[in-house]
Design a protein around this motif. Structure first.
Motif, mmCIF file in Angstrom:
data_model
loop_
_atom_site.group_PDB
_atom_site.id
_atom_site.type_symbol
_atom_site.label_atom_id
_atom_site.label_comp_id
_atom_site.label_asym_id
_atom_site.label_seq_id
_atom_site.Cartn_x
_atom_site.Cartn_y
_atom_site.Cartn_z
ATOM 1 N N UNK A 112 4.813 1.172 9.265
ATOM 2 C CA UNK A 112 4.606 0.289 8.115
ATOM 3 C C UNK A 112 4.258 1.158 6.908
ATOM 4 N N UNK A 113 5.039 1.054 5.844
ATOM 5 C CA UNK A 113 4.795 1.917 4.686
ATOM 6 C C UNK A 113 4.271 1.151 3.474
ATOM 7 N N UNK A 114 3.850 -0.111 3.677
ATOM 8 C CA UNK A 114 3.295 -0.875 2.548
ATOM 9 C C UNK A 114 1.920 -0.313 2.178
ATOM 10 N N UNK A 115 1.500 -0.500 0.913
ATOM 11 C CA UNK A 115 0.143 -0.061 0.563
ATOM 12 C C UNK A 115 -0.896 -0.873 1.337
ATOM 13 N N UNK A 116 -2.109 -0.371 1.405
ATOM 14 C CA UNK A 116 -3.169 -1.088 2.126
ATOM 15 C C UNK A 116 -4.403 -1.280 1.243
ATOM 16 N N UNK A 117 -5.071 -0.185 0.903
ATOM 17 C CA UNK A 117 -6.282 -0.320 0.084
ATOM 18 C C UNK A 117 -5.946 -0.453 -1.395
#
Lengths: 510, 171
Positions: A112-117
Motif C-alpha cells: 500500500x503506497x497511500x500516505x498515512x500520517x
C-alpha cells in the motif's frame, strides 16, 4: 547468510554486528541480504516487532517465535528506497506508509503506497528527511484520500469521524454496509500526529522521558518504562533494584486501572450501565491511590531514565495494600455479575471475532492476542526485572471475540492485584535512582503495557543526548485487526468491538 | 449472579459522591473579561459540554471521563456531555492543536450554536504543553480560536476540571 537456518540469530550471524547495540544484537545488512531476509521471513516464524527509519537506514526488529531470540536488522536506504517488508508481514503496511510520510524513504514493492500520517496539513512534507518539501499553505491542495474500493449491490457507506460522539480520540472510520451488516471497515488515522520522534531528537534522556510519558496518556507508565529501559540499555547502566520493583508496582496499577475502565466501558456500550458505574468507581480508587503514593493520578513522569522520580515510605505501602485488599472482593462480585448476565452474553459472545491465524500474522499482543491463543507477554517472553522473580498466570482464550477480550482483562486484573501483593512483599531497600552517564550507544526495550507489548528503541549520541528514538505502541498491530473483527457484524456492535480493542490513537499517530 | 445485591448495598450505604469544589478564582477572573452577562443569562444554570480532542495524548480525556464517575458525578451540577457540537453550549478542547485536526476543530466550533464558550482544557491547549514546537502542532488553542476559559494541568484533575467548569455556572 545461511539460507537454510530457521533460527533467527543463526540466520543473521554472518552479517555485520553493531557492537554498541544492547541488550540484543543489531546486524547491518546490504540490500540484497535484506531482500533475502524478507524472503526467508515468508517461511520462518519470526514476528515483526517494529520497522523504523534513520536518515540513511531502515531498521526492523524481529522475534523468533520458536527460539525466543530478538534481533534488529538494518538495511541501507539506496536512492531513497529499500525493499518492502509488507508483502510478507501485513503489520508493516502502516509502518512503511508512516516512514514514507516522515522520512521520504520508499518501500519498493510495498502493498500500500497511500500516505498515512501526512494529511497535507504540515508546513513541510517529509519533515525528517534531509530536504523537507514545503507544503503549499492552501489546505485545498491536500490530495483526496482514496479509500479502498468496495463493490457490490446494495452497499452504502457510513463515514464516522474524525470527531466521534463520545469523549474519544479522533480517527476516521469508513464503514461500507449492506443493510446493517458491515462489509468493510477502513480506518484512517494520523489526526493527532504531533511529531514526537522529531521533538525528542537532541534532548537529554530526562527531558525526552517527559515526551515518552505522553505518547499515550493511558500508558504513561508503560511508555516511560520502555523509554527508560531502552535509554539505560543504550548507556549500559542498570537502575537500582528498588526502582525496578516500584516501576513494576506502577505498571501493574496502571494495568488494573485501565482494564477496570475498559471492562466497564464495554458493558456500557451494550447498555449495561451498572458495570460501568461500579468499575468506574474502582478505577477512581486506583487513580487516587496512585496520586497518594506517586504524586500523580496517572503516574506521569514517575518512571525516569536511571530509576524513578521519588521513593515511597511505609505509609504509602500501606495505602497500596489497602487498595488491593479493598478492590479484590468487590471485583470478584462484579465478575460474577458479568458472568451471569444473559443480556451481556447475548451481545458480546461471538461478536467481533478475530482468528488466531490473523492474530499470529500481525503478531498482535495484549488482550487481542491472548483472546486468540497468542500467549506472548513481554514480562515472560524476555523477562525484565523484577518479573523474573515473580509468579503469575498468563490468561489465554481461544474464541477471539469481545467476550474473550473482556475475560483476558478480568484475569489480568486478578493477576495484577496478586502481583502488587508479591511486589510489596519483596520490595528491596536501597536507592531508587542512579545517574545517567553522558555516554553513547543504542538500546532496545520490550515492556508489557496494558494493551500489550511496547517496543522502544533509543540511540544516544556521545554526549548522552537522544539522537533517535522510536516508540512502537502495541496498537500498530491491533488496529488493522479491528477492521477484520467487525466484518460481518452489525454497525451497532462497533462501539463494543472498538472498546474491546481500545487501541491508542495518540500512540500510533505520534 | 445478578447486580441487585450490589445495588441494594449501594442504596443502604452513604453516597460515594463528594462535594464539588467551588469555582476557581482564576477562572472567574478570566471569564469576567470574555463572557457577556447576556450570554450567561441565556445559558442559565445547565450546560451541555462537547469534548474535542485536537492532538491530546489522551490523558485529558481520561480525566474528562472521570468527571462522570460516581465520585464526581458532574450531572448533578447541571453539566452533561453531549454527542454533537450542535447540542453543545461549551466546547472543551484538549491537545496542542494538531495541524491534522485544525479543520475538524474549526468545523466543530462553527457547528456549535451561539452563545457558546470555548474552553482550553489541559496544558497543551493552554499553550504550555510538552509538544510545543513539534512540526505537526499549531500551538495554543488561542492561536486558532477565541478562548473563554483556560483549565491548565497535565492533565487537569477532575477537581480542577470541576472548579473550572463551575466558573461557567456561577460567574
Amino acid at each position: 547468510m545461511s539460507a537454510m537456518a530457521d533460527d533467527l540469530l543463526t540466520y543473521l550471524a554472518p552479517a555485520t554486528i553493531v557492537t554498541w547495540h544492547r541488550p540484543c544484537t543489531r546486524f547491518e545488512l546490504d540490500q540484497p541480504a535484506w531482500r533475502q531476509l524478507v524472503m526467508q521471513m515468508e517461511q520462518a516464524d519470526w514476528s515483526l516487532l517494529a520497522l523504523w527509519a534513520d536518515p540513511d537506514w531502515i531498521h526492523m526488529a524481529l522475534r523468533d517465535e520458536v527460539e525466543g531470540g530478538v534481533a534488529v536488522a538494518s538495511c541501507p536506504v539506496v536512492d531513497g528506497a529499500y525493499p518492502a517488508v509488507s508483502p510478507v508481514r501485513p503489520g508493516a503496511i502502516r509502518l512503511e506508509r508512516a516512514i514514507r510520510d516522515l522520512w521520504g524513504h520508499r518501500a519498493e514493492g510495498a502493498v500500500d503506497t497511500r500516505p498515512w500520517l501526512d494529511h497535507g496539513r504540515w508546513p513541510d512534507r517529509q519533515p525528517f528527511s534531509a530536504q523537507p518539501v514545503a507544503t503549499p499553505p492552501d489546505a485545498a491542495t491536500a490530495e483526496p484520500y482514496p479509500f479502498l474500493p468496495v463493490t457490490g449491490d446494495g452497499l452504502h457507506q457510513v463515514p464516522v469521524g474524525p470527531i466521534h460522539a463520545g469523549i474519544i480520540e479522533p480517527g476516521h472510520f469508513r464503514f461500507t454496509a449492506n443493510g446493517e451488516t458491515v462489509v468493510r471497515l477502513e480506518a484512517r488515522l494520523g489526526w493527532v500526529h504531533k511529531g514526537i520522534e522529531g521533538l525528542m531528537q537532541g534532548q537529554m534522556p530526562a527531558d525526552a522521558a517527559r515526551l515518552a510519558c505522553r505518547i499515550s496518556g493511558d500508558s504513561a507508565v508503560a511508555h516511560s518504562l520502555a523509554f527508560a529501559r531502552a535509554a539505560e540499555a543504550a548507556a549500559d547502566i542498570r537502575p537500582p533494584p528498588r526502582a525496578d520493583w516500584l516501576r513494576a508496582v506502577m505498571a501493574e496499577l496502571e494495568r488494573i486501572a485501565n482494564h477496570l475502565g475498559d471492562i466497564g466501558a464495554v458493558c456500557n456500550d451494550v447498555a449495561f450501565a451498572f458495570m460501568h458505574a461500579e468499575c468506574g468507581g474502582l478505577r477512581e480508587l486506583c487513580l487516587r491511590a496512585a496520586a497518594d503514593c506517586f504524586g500523580h493520578r496517572l503516574m506521569f513522569d514517575q518512571v525516569v531514565p536511571g530509576g524513578i522520580a521519588s521513593d515511597i515510605d511505609a505509609d504509602r505501602v500501606g495505602i497500596l495494600r489497602r487498595l488491593v485488599h479493598g478492590i479484590r472482593p468487590q471485583f470478584r462480585r462484579l465478575v460474577d455479575v458479568y458472568d451471569g448476565q444473559a443480556s451481556l452474553a447475548d451481545r458480546l459472545v461471538g461478536t467481533g471475532t478475530v482468528s488466531p491465524g490473523l492474530v499470529h500474522r500481525f503478531a498482535a499482543g495484549g488482550y487481542v492476542g491472548r483472546a486468540a491463543l497468542r500467549a506472548v507477554d513481554a514480562r515472560k517472553a524476555a523477562p525484565y526485572p523484577p518479573y523474573d522473580k515473580l509468579d503469575w498466570p498468563i490468561p489465554l482464550f481461544g474464541e477471539g471475540d469481545v467476550n474473550a477480550r473482556v475475560w483476558v482483562r478480568i484475569r489480568e486484573v486478578e493477576a495484577s492485584l496478586d502481583l502488587i501483593d508479591q511486589l510489596l512483599d519483596g520490595l528491596p531497600s536501597g536507592p531508587v535512582a542512579t545517574a545517567m552517564p553522558a555516554r553513547g550507544g543504542e538500546g532496545l526495550a520490550l515492556v508489557e503495557g496494558f494493551r500489550g507489548e511496547i517496543m522502544t528503541w533509543v540511540r544516544l549520541d556521545h554526549a548522552g543526548r537522544v539522537a533517535r528514538c522510536h516508540p512502537r505502541d502495541p496498537s500498530w498491530f491491533q488496529w488493522p485487526l479491528l477492521e477484520a473483527a467487525i466484518e460481518g457484524n452489525i454497525i451497532a456492535d462497533f462501539p463494543a468491538c472498538n472498546k474491546s480493542f481500545n487501541c491508542s490513537y495518540a500512540g500510533v499517530d505520534l | 449472579m445478578s447486580q441487585w445485591p450490589i445495588t441494594l448495598r449501594r442504596l443502604l450505604t452513604p453516597s460515594l459522591t463528594e462535594a464539588a469544589p467551588p469555582a476557581s478564582a482564576e477562572g472567574i477572573a478570566a471569564l469576567a473579561a470574555s463572557v457577556e452577562a447576556a450570554a450567561k443569562k441565556r445559558l442559565g444554570r445547565s450546560l451541555a459540554l462537547r469534548a474535542v480532542d485536537a492532538g491530546s495524548c489522551n490523558g485529558c480525556e481520561l480525566e474528562l471521563h472521570a468527571l462522570a464517575n460516581v465520585f464526581h458525578d458532574l450531572e448533578r451540577l447541571g453539566l452533561k456531555f453531549v454527542a454533537s457540537p450542535r447540542h453543545a453550549d461549551v466546547l472543551l478542547v484538549t491537545g496542542p492543536i494538531a495541524a491534522n485536526m485544525r479543520e475538524a476543530l474549526h468545523r466543530a466550533i462553527d457547528a456549535t450554536p451561539d452563545p457558546k464558550w470555548v474552553v482550553a482544557v489541559g496544558s497543551c491547549a493552554a499553550g504550555q504543553g510538552v509538544f510545543a514546537g513539534a512540526h505537526g502542532v499549531v500551538g495554543a488553542l488561542s492561536a486558532v480560536a477565541p478562548v473563554d476559559l483556560v483549565i491548565p494541568g497535565c492533565p487537569p484533575t477532575p477537581a480542577q476540571l470541576l472548579g473550572g467548569l463551575r466558573c461557567l455556572l456561577d460567574s
